[in-house]
Write an enzyme that holds these catalytic residues in place. Structure first.
Site: not given
Ligand code: NAD
Length: 503
Positions: A238, A272
């Protein structure tokens, strides 16, 4: 939040609005994740054996716990994110809606399905498909809704009989601690556990889970899928969005303006499915912009009680928002509200309405995830649809028109996973329908009625004979003549429909 490392494995989490200490978290060592996953794997067997009804009872107790501890959860949420109380108040109710639905739906979702014989000669077989949970589901969550994102997918997985290894964002680890404590406090078994940390811990979660439910940015989603591919672990992603809203000339303009402002500014734009760009038909453009500006001017910015929207999660999110606004202003856009970072403490950015924007500007093409509302005038519905689809993202969209049939027709021309007509974001509560992104906004979907449970299961087909004598057949102990007779008969039967249809 801002985390400062005090001792090697402990960090203090600060409120991004005030800098006040929100609490401490002990990071999980990546090397400990296999042990945590093994414990979950062990506990999962008994959890699966309880059956759908038994698990629904525990989920019901947890729902009651969440309802009873709403204030405590929301206070901690405000402390670690700097949200307004209005925004913080949305998260627990969403979880309760999801819990309430899946407590009811899980029995049907997990019931084995009888499948018909594909051809009459196979009616000697009784065919059933069983849903068997994947033992450990890794849920990797972002920071924008620390309560909702931690649990909204975990609920379906727990209902299915999986154990869940939750990896919250390292920027918001505290509320997840409270949520897991609550799970255990209400007498639930140890099938929900935490792994706290950043990328390294996340990778260990991927390496030790049987399914990955990831919510976060597109860039990280790609990395998650690559890592999971090493063990052929399935993923559901997502990801980010750049959701468009289209306002037709026959729309209720007050309704559309209020929806746009709420959709763009809710949670300080860090949603999001927030409204990230608006296309308005020429005849109602001025009226719409005036109504939007009036509504935005009434918003109160600050963390906690009495405010509409709070702080952004940290300086990096303020920097992205400022870059998008500055880029737009440099290319000829105008900010009718906000547009400049205020002096003073806290990672705040004012709600900013931008006009005279176009697709040469980052604010119309890249995910901002901040409190901005860029509005573009268009001369036709065709132009609005073309611009709405001119994006690498495809999460959701909104269309406003008093003619609902016309709006529905436009909805089906938009390339995205969900469209709300005369509303924004509300499809999120419709748990009977899937919520998932097209294009780079994701793979798979959450919710979707029984699919929201079954996605965490493997299908097991069990075929049993209806009659005990002569049900098997094509074995070596048959004569070659008998085998040839049987093949001839099966070929004839299987060809009867194609022969009929081909005429
Ligand atoms: P992010 O991708 O930076 O981090 C998300 C998670 O991934 C965190 O727990 C982080 O520790 C982990 N992570 C970071 N690097 C990683 C790697 N290399 N491998 C595995 N895991 C890793 O996202 P964010 O800044 O925390 O959240 C914001 C983003 O989330 C926005 O783009 C938003 O649109 C999206 N979002 C989407 C939805 C949806 O339902 N589509 C809902 C909420 C947020």
């Amino acid at each position: 939040m801002t985390a400062t490392a005090d001792r090697s494995d402990v960090a203090t989490i600060h409120n991004p609005a005030t800098g006040a200490v929100a609490g401490e978290v002990r990071w999980t060592a990546a090397a400990d994740v296999p042990r945590i996953a093994a414990g979950l794997r062990e506990a999962q067997r008994e959890w699966e054996a309880r059956g759908a009804k038994g698990r629904a009872k525990v989920l019901a107790r947890y729902a009651v716990w969440l309802g009873d501890h709403r204030d405590e959860i929301e206070q901690l949420l405000i402390a670690e994110t700097g949200k307004s109380a209005t925004d913080a108040a949305q998260e627990v109710p969403l979880l309760l809606i999801i819990l309430s639905y899946y407590i009811k739906a899980v029995e049907k979702a997990m019931a084995p399905e009888t499948r018909p014989a594909p051809l009459p000669f196979l009616s000697i077989k009784k065919i059933a498909v069983h849903y068997r949970p994947r033992p450990v589901v890794g849920v990797i969550a972002p920071w924008n809704y620390p309560v909702a994102n931690a649990l909204m997918d975990a609920i379906g997985a727990l209902a299915a009989g999986c154990a869940v290894l939750l990896k919250p964002s390292e920027r918001t680890p505290l509320t997840a601690e409270l949520l897991v404590r609550g799970w255990l406090d209400c007498g639930a078994p140890e099938v929900l556990a935490l792994a706290q940390g950043a990328r390294e811990v996340s990778e260990a979660v991927i390496d030790n889970s049987d399914y990955i439910q990831f919510t976060g940015s597109c860039a990280t989603g790609v990395k998650v899928m690559e890592r999971a591919a090493r063990r052929l672990t399935p993923v559901s992603l997502e990801l980010g969005g750049k959701d468009p809203m289209i306002v037709l000339e026959d729309a209720d303009i007050d309704l559309a303006a209020n929806a746009a402002v709420w959709g763009a500014m809710f949670n300080a734009g860090q949603t999001c499915v927030s409204v990230e760009r608006v296309y308005v038909l020429d005849p109602v453009y001025d009226q719409f912009v005036a109504a939007v500006v009036k509504a935005v001017e009434n918003l109160k910015v600050g963390a906690g009680q009495g405010y509409d929207l709070g702080a952004l999660i940290d300086e990096s999110q303020v920097a992205v928002t400022a870059r998008h606004v500055d880029d737009a202003l440099a290319k000829g856009a105008r900010a009718l509200t906000g547009g400049k970072r205020p002096d003073g403490p806290g990672s705040f950015y004012p709600p900013t309405v931008l006009v005279d924007v176009d697709h040469s500007m980052a604010c119309m093409t890249e995910e901002t995830f901040g409190p901005t509302l860029p509005i573009m005038k268009v001369s036709s519905v065709g132009e609005a649809v073309r611009l709405a689809n001119d994006s690498p993202y495809g999460l959701s969209a909104a269309v406003f028109s008093k003619n609902v049939e016309r709006a529905k027709d436009i909805a089906l021309q938009l390339d995205c996973g969900a469209v709300n007509v005369n509303d924004v974001i509300s499809n999120l509560m419709c748990t009977t329908a899937p919520m998932g992104g097209w294009k780079t906004s994701g793979i798979g979907a959450r919710f979707g009625g029984v699919d929201g449970v079954r996605k965490f299961c493997r299908q097991e087909t069990v075929v049993v004979p209806r009659i005990s004598v002569g049900a098997g057949g094509n074995y070596y102990n048959n004569s070659l003549k008998a085998l040839a007779r049987m093949n001839k008969m099966m070929t004839k039967m299987a060809l009867s429909r194609p022969r009929r249809e081909a005429k």
